[in-house]
Scaffold this motif. Sequence first.
Motif, PDB file in Angstrom:
ATOM      1  N   ARG A   3       0.850  -1.190   0.000  1.00 32.15           N
ATOM      2  CA  ARG A   3       0.000   0.000   0.000  1.00 32.15           C
ATOM      3  C   ARG A   3       0.887   1.241   0.000  1.00 32.15           C
ATOM      4  O   ARG A   3       1.857   1.344   0.735  1.00 32.15           O
ATOM      5  N   MET A   4       0.539   2.186  -0.872  1.00 33.64           N
ATOM      6  CA  MET A   4       1.267   3.450  -0.924  1.00 33.64           C
ATOM      7  C   MET A   4       0.784   4.359   0.201  1.00 33.64           C
ATOM      8  O   MET A   4      -0.398   4.383   0.515  1.00 33.64           O
ATOM      9  N   ALA A   5       1.710   5.088   0.795  1.00 28.97           N
ATOM     10  CA  ALA A   5       1.365   6.034   1.849  1.00 28.97           C
ATOM     11  C   ALA A   5       0.547   7.175   1.257  1.00 28.97           C
ATOM     12  O   ALA A   5       0.718   7.548   0.100  1.00 28.97           O
ATOM     13  N   ASN A   6      -0.330   7.713   2.063  1.00 28.37           N
ATOM     14  CA  ASN A   6      -1.085   8.904   1.696  1.00 28.37           C
ATOM     15  C   ASN A   6      -0.201  10.101   2.030  1.00 28.37           C
ATOM     16  O   ASN A   6       0.031  10.395   3.195  1.00 28.37           O
ATOM     17  N   LEU A   7       0.314  10.776   1.004  1.00 32.24           N
ATOM     18  CA  LEU A   7       1.276  11.855   1.195  1.00 32.24           C
ATOM     19  C   LEU A   7       0.703  13.197   0.769  1.00 32.24           C
ATOM     20  O   LEU A   7       0.073  13.302  -0.279  1.00 32.24           O
ATOM     21  N   GLU A   8       0.952  14.197   1.593  1.00 30.29           N
ATOM     22  CA  GLU A   8       0.607  15.569   1.243  1.00 30.29           C
ATOM     23  C   GLU A   8       1.791  16.459   1.596  1.00 30.29           C
ATOM     24  O   GLU A   8       2.350  16.363   2.687  1.00 30.29           O
ATOM     25  N   LEU A   9       2.155  17.309   0.669  1.00 24.95           N
ATOM     26  CA  LEU A   9       3.267  18.227   0.858  1.00 24.95           C
ATOM     27  C   LEU A   9       2.720  19.639   1.044  1.00 24.95           C
ATOM     28  O   LEU A   9       2.054  20.169   0.164  1.00 24.95           O
ATOM     29  N   ILE A  10       3.001  20.230   2.203  1.00 26.14           N
ATOM     30  CA  ILE A  10       2.688  21.637   2.431  1.00 26.14           C
ATOM     31  C   ILE A  10       3.964  22.391   2.069  1.00 26.14           C
ATOM     32  O   ILE A  10       5.031  22.133   2.632  1.00 26.14           O
TER      33      ILE A  10
ATOM     34  N   ALA B  28      -0.388  24.621  -0.945  1.00 26.39           N
ATOM     35  CA  ALA B  28       0.429  25.836  -0.895  1.00 26.39           C
ATOM     36  C   ALA B  28       0.343  26.470   0.488  1.00 26.39           C
ATOM     37  O   ALA B  28      -0.726  26.559   1.094  1.00 26.39           O
ATOM     38  N   TYR B  29       1.482  26.904   0.958  1.00 24.44           N
ATOM     39  CA  TYR B  29       1.578  27.667   2.195  1.00 24.44           C
ATOM     40  C   TYR B  29       1.718  29.136   1.816  1.00 24.44           C
ATOM     41  O   TYR B  29       2.475  29.478   0.901  1.00 24.44           O
ATOM     42  N   GLN B  30       0.988  29.991   2.495  1.00 23.04           N
ATOM     43  CA  GLN B  30       1.049  31.427   2.242  1.00 23.04           C
ATOM     44  C   GLN B  30       1.733  32.106   3.431  1.00 23.04           C
ATOM     45  O   GLN B  30       1.185  32.092   4.533  1.00 23.04           O
ATOM     46  N   PRO B  31       2.935  32.665   3.235  1.00 15.85           N
ATOM     47  CA  PRO B  31       3.595  33.360   4.341  1.00 15.85           C
ATOM     48  C   PRO B  31       2.669  34.427   4.940  1.00 15.85           C
ATOM     49  O   PRO B  31       1.842  35.000   4.252  1.00 15.85           O
ATOM     50  N   LEU B  32       2.825  34.659   6.186  1.00 15.22           N
ATOM     51  CA  LEU B  32       2.010  35.578   6.986  1.00 15.22           C
ATOM     52  C   LEU B  32       0.597  35.037   7.154  1.00 15.22           C
ATOM     53  O   LEU B  32       0.214  34.642   8.247  1.00 15.22           O
ATOM     54  N   ALA B  33      -0.171  34.968   6.090  1.00 11.84           N
ATOM     55  CA  ALA B  33      -1.579  34.570   6.183  1.00 11.84           C
ATOM     56  C   ALA B  33      -1.749  33.132   6.659  1.00 11.84           C
ATOM     57  O   ALA B  33      -2.692  32.826   7.384  1.00 11.84           O
ATOM     58  N   GLY B  34      -0.865  32.236   6.284  1.00 10.50           N
ATOM     59  CA  GLY B  34      -1.038  30.830   6.612  1.00 10.50           C
ATOM     60  C   GLY B  34      -0.207  30.317   7.764  1.00 10.50           C
ATOM     61  O   GLY B  34      -0.298  29.150   8.136  1.00 10.50           O
TER      62      GLY B  34
ATOM     63  N   GLU C 129      -0.200  30.932  11.098  1.00  5.95           N
ATOM     64  CA  GLU C 129      -0.920  30.507  12.301  1.00  5.95           C
ATOM     65  C   GLU C 129      -1.573  29.148  12.089  1.00  5.95           C
ATOM     66  O   GLU C 129      -1.490  28.263  12.947  1.00  5.95           O
ATOM     67  N   GLU C 130      -2.217  28.962  10.938  1.00  5.84           N
ATOM     68  CA  GLU C 130      -2.854  27.675  10.642  1.00  5.84           C
ATOM     69  C   GLU C 130      -1.816  26.556  10.536  1.00  5.84           C
ATOM     70  O   GLU C 130      -2.019  25.457  11.052  1.00  5.84           O
ATOM     71  N   LEU C 131      -0.697  26.825   9.892  1.00 11.19           N
ATOM     72  CA  LEU C 131       0.356  25.821   9.763  1.00 11.19           C
ATOM     73  C   LEU C 131       0.839  25.374  11.138  1.00 11.19           C
ATOM     74  O   LEU C 131       0.933  24.170  11.409  1.00 11.19           O
ATOM     75  N   THR C 132       1.119  26.315  12.004  1.00 14.85           N
ATOM     76  CA  THR C 132       1.602  25.993  13.350  1.00 14.85           C
ATOM     77  C   THR C 132       0.526  25.252  14.150  1.00 14.85           C
ATOM     78  O   THR C 132       0.824  24.270  14.836  1.00 14.85           O
ATOM     79  N   ARG C 133      -0.706  25.695  14.031  1.00 12.11           N
ATOM     80  CA  ARG C 133      -1.798  25.062  14.769  1.00 12.11           C
ATOM     81  C   ARG C 133      -2.027  23.629  14.304  1.00 12.11           C
ATOM     82  O   ARG C 133      -2.223  22.723  15.115  1.00 12.11           O
ATOM     83  N   THR C 134      -1.982  23.380  13.001  1.00 14.71           N
ATOM     84  CA  THR C 134      -2.322  22.049  12.481  1.00 14.71           C
ATOM     85  C   THR C 134      -1.146  21.080  12.449  1.00 14.71           C
ATOM     86  O   THR C 134      -1.357  19.869  12.475  1.00 14.71           O
ATOM     87  N   THR C 135       0.097  21.607  12.414  1.00 17.76           N
ATOM     88  CA  THR C 135       1.244  20.704  12.315  1.00 17.76           C
ATOM     89  C   THR C 135       2.202  20.813  13.495  1.00 17.76           C
ATOM     90  O   THR C 135       3.032  19.927  13.682  1.00 17.76           O
TER      91      THR C 135
END
Length: 175
Positions: free
Chosen positions: A4-11, A37-43, A45-51
């Motif tokens: 089985r292939m891993a489910n991969l997502e690249l931020i 896609a990661y958006q500097p500044l705007a994204g 807080e969400e990146l830190t919260r979710t990862t």
Amino acid sequence: MVARMANLELIELYPSPWSERLRWALEWKRAPYARRAYQPLAGEEELTRTTGISTVPVLLADGEVVGDSDAALEWLEAHHPSPALLPADGRLRAQVRAWEIAATETMAPAGRLVMIGRWKARGMQPFADHFAAKYGWSPAEEARMERLLDVLVADLARAVPSSPYLVGDGSRGPT
């Protein structure tokens, strides 16, 4: 039996050299993945919260959060060993690792600090000030990094005319 292939997502941040190298490796290994896609500044807080991580790239692999491109490449090599990213020969492997560390831990961060100075000079706000604070930019640090890059890039330019490979001769591929 089919594995089985891993489910991969690249931020990722598109112009990031760290994101780019991870995209190249995923493509080289033909590992199916989704891109976000990661958006500097705007994204941020969400990146830190979710990862739990405040920088990209981040590889989400079957629920596992793998931050830092070096760690993500290690994960990828362990879970998708073929085709190999690194030579099997220990001496060549160590040489590749040395170049990898030089690129990811010295050259790219130095280049980022130099670019932050360019962004500040062009008045690219609030982007420039955000990254200046995040990565410890100062005029003195920018000048130091520019001198370091001048020397290292000059050495690299002298090294590659005789061969396009920094490690090995490319005749056997990564094995």
